[in-house]
Design a protein around this motif. Structure first.
Motif, short mmCIF file in Angstrom:
data_model
loop_
_atom_site.label_atom_id
_atom_site.label_comp_id
_atom_site.label_asym_id
_atom_site.label_seq_id
_atom_site.Cartn_x
_atom_site.Cartn_y
_atom_site.Cartn_z
N ALA A 107 -32.44 -39.95 33.14
CA ALA A 107 -32.30 -41.11 32.10
C ALA A 107 -34.13 -40.81 31.47
CB ALA A 107 -32.23 -42.14 32.92
N SER A 108 -34.03 -41.54 30.69
CA SER A 108 -35.46 -41.68 30.56
C SER A 108 -36.80 -43.10 30.75
CB SER A 108 -35.63 -41.75 28.61
OG SER A 108 -35.15 -40.30 27.77
N PRO A 109 -37.71 -42.71 30.83
CA PRO A 109 -38.64 -41.30 30.42
C PRO A 109 -38.64 -40.71 32.12
CG PRO A 109 -40.43 -43.11 31.07
CD PRO A 109 -38.57 -43.62 31.11
N ARG A 110 -38.74 -38.82 31.23
CA ARG A 110 -38.14 -37.96 32.20
C ARG A 110 -39.67 -37.47 32.37
NH1 ARG A 110 -33.86 -34.53 29.13
NH2 ARG A 110 -36.11 -34.15 27.34
N VAL A 111 -40.17 -37.39 33.99
CA VAL A 111 -40.83 -36.54 34.33
C VAL A 111 -41.00 -34.59 34.56
CG1 VAL A 111 -43.19 -36.41 35.82
CG2 VAL A 111 -42.00 -38.13 35.09
N MET A 112 -41.09 -34.47 34.35
CA MET A 112 -40.45 -32.67 34.98
C MET A 112 -41.23 -31.89 35.05
SD MET A 112 -39.35 -31.87 31.60
CE MET A 112 -39.12 -33.35 31.25
N LYS A 113 -41.87 -30.93 35.77
CA LYS A 113 -42.99 -29.64 36.10
C LYS A 113 -42.62 -28.35 36.22
CE LYS A 113 -41.99 -26.23 40.37
NZ LYS A 113 -42.56 -27.11 41.98
N THR A 114 -43.63 -27.52 35.45
CA THR A 114 -43.20 -26.67 34.78
C THR A 114 -44.51 -25.12 35.12
OG1 THR A 114 -43.24 -24.85 32.79
CG2 THR A 114 -44.57 -26.29 32.27
N HIS A 115 -44.50 -24.49 35.41
CA HIS A 115 -45.15 -23.32 35.43
C HIS A 115 -45.91 -22.71 34.55
CE1 HIS A 115 -45.67 -24.83 39.88
NE2 HIS A 115 -44.75 -23.91 40.50
N LEU A 116 -44.91 -22.33 33.92
CA LEU A 116 -45.34 -21.68 32.46
C LEU A 116 -46.58 -21.18 31.80
CD1 LEU A 116 -42.11 -22.28 30.39
CD2 LEU A 116 -42.59 -20.40 32.13
N PRO A 117 -47.08 -20.67 31.56
CA PRO A 117 -48.24 -20.54 30.74
C PRO A 117 -47.85 -21.26 29.24
CG PRO A 117 -47.58 -18.00 30.72
CD PRO A 117 -46.92 -19.42 31.88
N ILE A 118 -49.45 -22.01 28.76
CA ILE A 118 -49.26 -22.57 27.40
C ILE A 118 -48.63 -22.05 26.60
CG2 ILE A 118 -51.41 -21.10 26.88
CD1 ILE A 118 -50.65 -24.97 26.33
N GLN A 119 -49.10 -20.85 26.45
CA GLN A 119 -48.56 -20.00 25.13
C GLN A 119 -46.51 -19.67 25.23
OE1 GLN A 119 -49.80 -18.51 27.37
NE2 GLN A 119 -49.50 -15.99 27.96
N LEU A 120 -45.95 -19.77 26.28
CA LEU A 120 -44.87 -19.84 26.78
C LEU A 120 -43.94 -21.01 26.90
CD1 LEU A 120 -44.73 -16.92 29.21
CD2 LEU A 120 -43.66 -17.37 26.41
N VAL A 121 -44.67 -22.25 26.71
CA VAL A 121 -44.19 -23.32 27.04
C VAL A 121 -43.22 -23.97 26.01
CG1 VAL A 121 -44.14 -25.96 27.11
CG2 VAL A 121 -45.98 -24.47 28.52
N PRO A 122 -41.62 -24.38 26.49
CA PRO A 122 -40.55 -23.93 24.76
C PRO A 122 -41.61 -25.61 23.44
CG PRO A 122 -40.02 -24.99 27.00
CD PRO A 122 -41.00 -24.38 27.21
N LYS A 123 -41.69 -25.22 22.59
CA LYS A 123 -42.54 -25.21 21.83
C LYS A 123 -41.51 -27.37 21.12
CE LYS A 123 -39.32 -24.20 17.63
NZ LYS A 123 -38.02 -23.61 17.99
#
Ligand code: PPS
Length: 302
Positions: A107-123
């Protein structure tokens, strides 16, 4: 140790993945092979992203953000392991629900984690102008923490021995690529998007001060007793002994805490117990060249 949280995962015969390049950045094959799903992830405007290079204090921030969202209700924060309360966007492990699917069910508001470098973060994250909390940790301690994590976590590629891993890390031949490119990329992006950029060393120095920065960024006002509770429950010692924060709920055939605990030491400067004099000179020389044009400064590095 809690071992039956994920009965479906017990007895898995996981094998260490190879690294695969994605836009010149190495990733574990399980991520590279599922890239289209991550790339097409649809963010929502009130999503909060926690973005880090691995082993920078991600879990620490996850626990703090959840404690803030639950207004310090510790029982609520024990409703599930941290990796389910705040899923890992690009995680795909055999027989377990992919991170993307866990997030889509939230449910929103959602919190998630990523290790992606900035250029690969989903647009979609930038299209939706989402907020992001970044935490970065000095490269030397990050290297050490990463080495021990690779030893205990079978879903990471084979680390090799310490001197081998040291060289791989320096040259960016590890999962999620070069630490240098990663931290510089996010640092440069911090004024272009809604990004709060934190340092592990600042958190260790004054957790209360940094927790208040996080709360302000999340537009939450906390009562004094709630702040105290959050400082206490997000401390290393309390998180280390909390099965819902310390990854001991994860199957032992994926993460083996007998080799090295996920909540290992939680210190600044542990690199001094690992680096030889010559490795330290190599690191410093390499660091100087990589960081010379960046305004990003870490403490406790040199
Ligand atoms: S991961 O797998 O990338 O999500 O790992 P991450 O959570 O980023 O990093 C794990 C390291 O952070 C330390 N840690 C903490 N340090 C201080 N205080 C708290 N509360 C805390 N929680 C996690 C953890 O011990 C790992 O560092 P090392 O140096 O290996 O101990």
């Amino acid at each position: 140790m809690e071992l039956d949280y994920h009965p479906e995962l017990q007895g898995l015969t996981l094998r260490r993945p190879q690294l695969k390049l994605l836009q010149d950045v190495p990733f574990p094959a399980w991520l590279a092979d599922n890239w289209e799903t991550v790339k097409n992830f649809q963010a929502k405007p009130d999503d909060l992203l926690i973005a880090t290079y691995p082993k920078s204090g991600t879990t620490w921030i996850q626990e703090i953000v959840d404690l803030i969202n639950q207004n310090g209700d510790v029982k609520m924060c024990k409703r599930a392991p941290v990796y389910e309360r705040i899923p890992f966007l690009e995680r795909f492990i055999e027989k377990s629900t992919p991170g993307v699917e866990l997030i889509e069910k939230m449910a929103s508001p959602r919190v998630m984690k990523t290790h992606l470098p900035i250029q690969l973060v989903p647009k979609s994250f930038w299209e939706q102008d989402c907020k992001t909390i970044v935490i970065a940790r000095n490269g030397k301690d990050n290297l050490v923490s990463n080495f021990h994590f690779h030893r205990m976590d079978i879903v990471m590629p084979e680390p090799g021995n310490w001197p081998e891993f040291f060289q791989k890390f320096l040259h960016g031949q590890v999962s999620w690529g070069s630490w240098y490119d990663h931290v510089k990329g996010w640092w440069e992006a911090k004024d272009k998007h809604r990004i709060l950029f934190l340092f592990y060393e600042d958190m260790k120095e004054n957790p209360r001060r940094e927790i208040l920065k996080v709360a302000k960024f999340m537009e939450k006002v906390l009562e004094e007793d709630v702040i105290e509770k959050i400082v206490h429950h997000s401390s290393f010692e309390v998180m280390r002994d909390n099965p819902m924060a310390n990854y001991t709920t994860f199957p032992m055939d994926a993460m083996n805490h007998n080799i090295s605990r996920f909540m290992r030491k939680g210190e600044v400067g542990d690199w001094k117990n690992h680096f030889t004099v010559s490795q330290n000179e190599d690191f410093d020389e390499h660091y100087e060249r990589q960081m010379v044009h960046s305004s990003l400064k870490f403490r406790n590095v040199l």
